[in-house]
Motif scaffolding. Structure first.
Motif, PDB file in Angstrom:
ATOM      1  N   ALA A 135       0.815  -1.212   0.000  1.00  0.00           N
ATOM      2  CA  ALA A 135       0.000   0.000   0.000  1.00  0.00           C
ATOM      3  C   ALA A 135       0.847   1.260   0.000  1.00  0.00           C
ATOM      4  O   ALA A 135       0.515   2.246  -0.672  1.00  0.00           O
ATOM      5  CB  ALA A 135      -0.930  -0.012   1.215  1.00  0.00           C
ATOM      6  N   ALA A 136       1.938   1.258   0.740  1.00  0.00           N
ATOM      7  CA  ALA A 136       2.788   2.444   0.792  1.00  0.00           C
ATOM      8  C   ALA A 136       3.373   2.768  -0.577  1.00  0.00           C
ATOM      9  O   ALA A 136       3.537   3.947  -0.933  1.00  0.00           O
ATOM     10  CB  ALA A 136       3.909   2.242   1.804  1.00  0.00           C
ATOM     11  N   GLU A 137       3.676   1.742  -1.364  1.00  0.00           N
ATOM     12  CA  GLU A 137       4.226   1.976  -2.692  1.00  0.00           C
ATOM     13  C   GLU A 137       3.158   2.482  -3.656  1.00  0.00           C
ATOM     14  O   GLU A 137       3.424   3.363  -4.491  1.00  0.00           O
ATOM     15  CB  GLU A 137       4.879   0.695  -3.226  1.00  0.00           C
ATOM     16  N   LEU A 138       1.954   1.946  -3.562  1.00  0.00           N
ATOM     17  CA  LEU A 138       0.897   2.453  -4.422  1.00  0.00           C
ATOM     18  C   LEU A 138       0.585   3.908  -4.097  1.00  0.00           C
ATOM     19  O   LEU A 138       0.255   4.690  -4.993  1.00  0.00           O
ATOM     20  CB  LEU A 138      -0.361   1.598  -4.287  1.00  0.00           C
ATOM     21  N   ALA A 139       0.690   4.270  -2.821  1.00  0.00           N
ATOM     22  CA  ALA A 139       0.427   5.654  -2.437  1.00  0.00           C
ATOM     23  C   ALA A 139       1.432   6.605  -3.063  1.00  0.00           C
ATOM     24  O   ALA A 139       1.150   7.803  -3.221  1.00  0.00           O
ATOM     25  CB  ALA A 139       0.450   5.789  -0.915  1.00  0.00           C
ATOM     26  N   GLU A 140       2.605   6.106  -3.437  1.00  0.00           N
ATOM     27  CA  GLU A 140       3.635   6.928  -4.074  1.00  0.00           C
ATOM     28  C   GLU A 140       3.592   6.857  -5.592  1.00  0.00           C
ATOM     29  O   GLU A 140       4.339   7.565  -6.274  1.00  0.00           O
ATOM     30  CB  GLU A 140       5.027   6.497  -3.581  1.00  0.00           C
ATOM     31  N   SER A 141       2.748   5.993  -6.145  1.00  0.00           N
ATOM     32  CA  SER A 141       2.642   5.861  -7.591  1.00  0.00           C
ATOM     33  C   SER A 141       1.965   7.089  -8.191  1.00  0.00           C
ATOM     34  O   SER A 141       0.889   7.492  -7.752  1.00  0.00           O
ATOM     35  CB  SER A 141       1.843   4.601  -7.946  1.00  0.00           C
ATOM     36  N   ASP A 142       2.564   7.698  -9.201  1.00  0.00           N
ATOM     37  CA  ASP A 142       1.978   8.876  -9.832  1.00  0.00           C
ATOM     38  C   ASP A 142       0.591   8.578 -10.385  1.00  0.00           C
ATOM     39  O   ASP A 142      -0.314   9.401 -10.300  1.00  0.00           O
ATOM     40  CB  ASP A 142       2.878   9.379 -10.965  1.00  0.00           C
ATOM     41  N   GLU A 143       0.426   7.387 -10.964  1.00  0.00           N
ATOM     42  CA  GLU A 143      -0.862   7.061 -11.568  1.00  0.00           C
ATOM     43  C   GLU A 143      -1.947   6.931 -10.508  1.00  0.00           C
ATOM     44  O   GLU A 143      -3.076   7.414 -10.683  1.00  0.00           O
ATOM     45  CB  GLU A 143      -0.748   5.761 -12.369  1.00  0.00           C
ATOM     46  N   VAL A 144      -1.629   6.291  -9.387  1.00  0.00           N
ATOM     47  CA  VAL A 144      -2.593   6.165  -8.292  1.00  0.00           C
ATOM     48  C   VAL A 144      -2.876   7.532  -7.681  1.00  0.00           C
ATOM     49  O   VAL A 144      -4.031   7.874  -7.391  1.00  0.00           O
ATOM     50  CB  VAL A 144      -2.078   5.183  -7.229  1.00  0.00           C
ATOM     51  N   ARG A 145      -1.839   8.315  -7.501  1.00  0.00           N
ATOM     52  CA  ARG A 145      -2.025   9.656  -6.931  1.00  0.00           C
ATOM     53  C   ARG A 145      -2.933  10.502  -7.813  1.00  0.00           C
ATOM     54  O   ARG A 145      -3.804  11.223  -7.331  1.00  0.00           O
ATOM     55  CB  ARG A 145      -0.654  10.336  -6.775  1.00  0.00           C
ATOM     56  N   ARG A 146      -2.756  10.414  -9.127  1.00  0.00           N
ATOM     57  CA  ARG A 146      -3.558  11.225 -10.045  1.00  0.00           C
ATOM     58  C   ARG A 146      -5.000  10.729 -10.105  1.00  0.00           C
ATOM     59  O   ARG A 146      -5.942  11.515 -10.033  1.00  0.00           O
ATOM     60  CB  ARG A 146      -2.936  11.201 -11.437  1.00  0.00           C
ATOM     61  N   ARG A 147      -5.182   9.409 -10.232  1.00  0.00           N
ATOM     62  CA  ARG A 147      -6.524   8.860 -10.442  1.00  0.00           C
ATOM     63  C   ARG A 147      -7.356   8.791  -9.176  1.00  0.00           C
ATOM     64  O   ARG A 147      -8.571   8.998  -9.209  1.00  0.00           O
ATOM     65  CB  ARG A 147      -6.431   7.463 -11.051  1.00  0.00           C
ATOM     66  N   TYR A 148      -6.709   8.472  -8.047  1.00  0.00           N
ATOM     67  CA  TYR A 148      -7.490   8.167  -6.845  1.00  0.00           C
ATOM     68  C   TYR A 148      -7.241   9.112  -5.676  1.00  0.00           C
ATOM     69  O   TYR A 148      -8.049   9.160  -4.751  1.00  0.00           O
ATOM     70  CB  TYR A 148      -7.214   6.730  -6.399  1.00  0.00           C
TER      71      TYR A 148
END
Length: 281
Positions: free
Chosen positions: A235-248
């Motif tokens: 989860a911590a890595e997804l929170a740093e993903s640009d795509e996840v940050r932009r979409r969600y």
């Protein structure tokens, strides 16, 4: 990181493998695989219509109530097959769902709602212990015991819905949008409650559109789009993903310069960490 779950299958906890679900001719889930190890919190993210609630219904055995069905794949919990099991058998096996929208019995009192959740209890002592645990977790329910559930606030109804599920003494709790429609302060209280439930030993699979909250609670996350897992990782890595940050998370991707300046210490500290695979827009 591969869009499929890279972790080895777990013998304990929830294991979903290559799951496909149809509503009549409509394919709602296709090739979905995930693991929820015992004692963990795992979250599933995705937009409306991604298949998140369908996934929980498939696990809880309630698909048939929406005229859906599993057409491929397997689901098991603690090595016991759940695929195709009746909802009552799933609950007896230790897996209980809190559906989206709370869905308390509005004309029944708080106490009666809790009693309804304990209908499958082994004995009166077990039910009494479960009730005490719920009222310790949600003291407001003790104060409202004689009040009709339909007169509670939205946050209190969510507490009651979770408390009713806990009356069955689940080993795994399926939470479908527990903060939907709640004020930020109440949503934060529900998040704290999820942490406490997990700390007491209950495994949690959380479906939640509040991605920031969900990622802060979970140890691992999956992203569903149009019925398929398109991304998964810690989860911590997804929170740093640009795509996840932009979409969600509603955060624009940072520039390369910003990343270099702000993330250099983090990048150095986490050298060798797998890179998340993005999906095409």
């Amino acid at each position: 990181m591969d869009v499929h779950d890279p972790r080895p299958p777990e013998d304990s906890g929830l294991v979903v493998r290559d799951l496909a679900v149809n509503y009549g001719p409509v394919l709602a889930l296709r090739g979905v695989s995930l693991n929820v190890p015992r004692g963990s919190i795992v979250t599933v993210l995705g937009g409306n219509g991604a298949g998140k609630s369908t996934l929980l219904r498939a696990v809880s055995g309630t698909l048939r109530f929406q005229r859906g069905g599993i057409t491929a794949g397997e689901i098991s919990f603690d090595r016991v097959r759940l695929s195709g099991a009746a909802a009552s058998a799933v609950v007896a096996g230790g897996v209980v769902q809190v559906p989206e929208g709370r869905r308390v019995f509005a004309r029944m009192t708080v106490e009666e709602n809790l009693r309804a959740g304990a209908l499958g209890a082994r004995d009166r002592r077990s039910a009494a212990e479960a009730r005490q645990d719920v009222l310790t977790l949600f003291p407001v329910l003790a104060e409202r015991a004689g009040q009709r559930a339909g007169l509670l606030s939205g946050g209190e109804q969510q507490m009651l819905a979770i408390g009713r599920a806990l009356m069955a003494r689940p080993r795994m709790l399926l939470l479908d949008e527990p903060t939907l429609g709640l004020a930020p302060m109440m949503a934060a209280r529900i998040a704290d409650t999820v942490r406490e439930i997990n700390a007491r030993g209950t495994t949690v699979l959380l479906v939640e559109q509040n991605a920031a909250m969900a990622l802060s609670l979970a140890s691992y996350a999956y992203v569903l789009e149009v019925g398929e897992v398109v991304l998964s990782g810690p989860a911590a890595e997804l929170a740093e993903s640009d795509e996840v940050r932009r979409r969600y998370l509603g955060i624009e991707a940072r520039s390369e310069d910003d990343r270099d300046d702000r993330d250099a210490p983090l990048a150095a500290a986490s050298a060798g960490r797998p890179v998340l695979t993005r999906w095409s827009a």
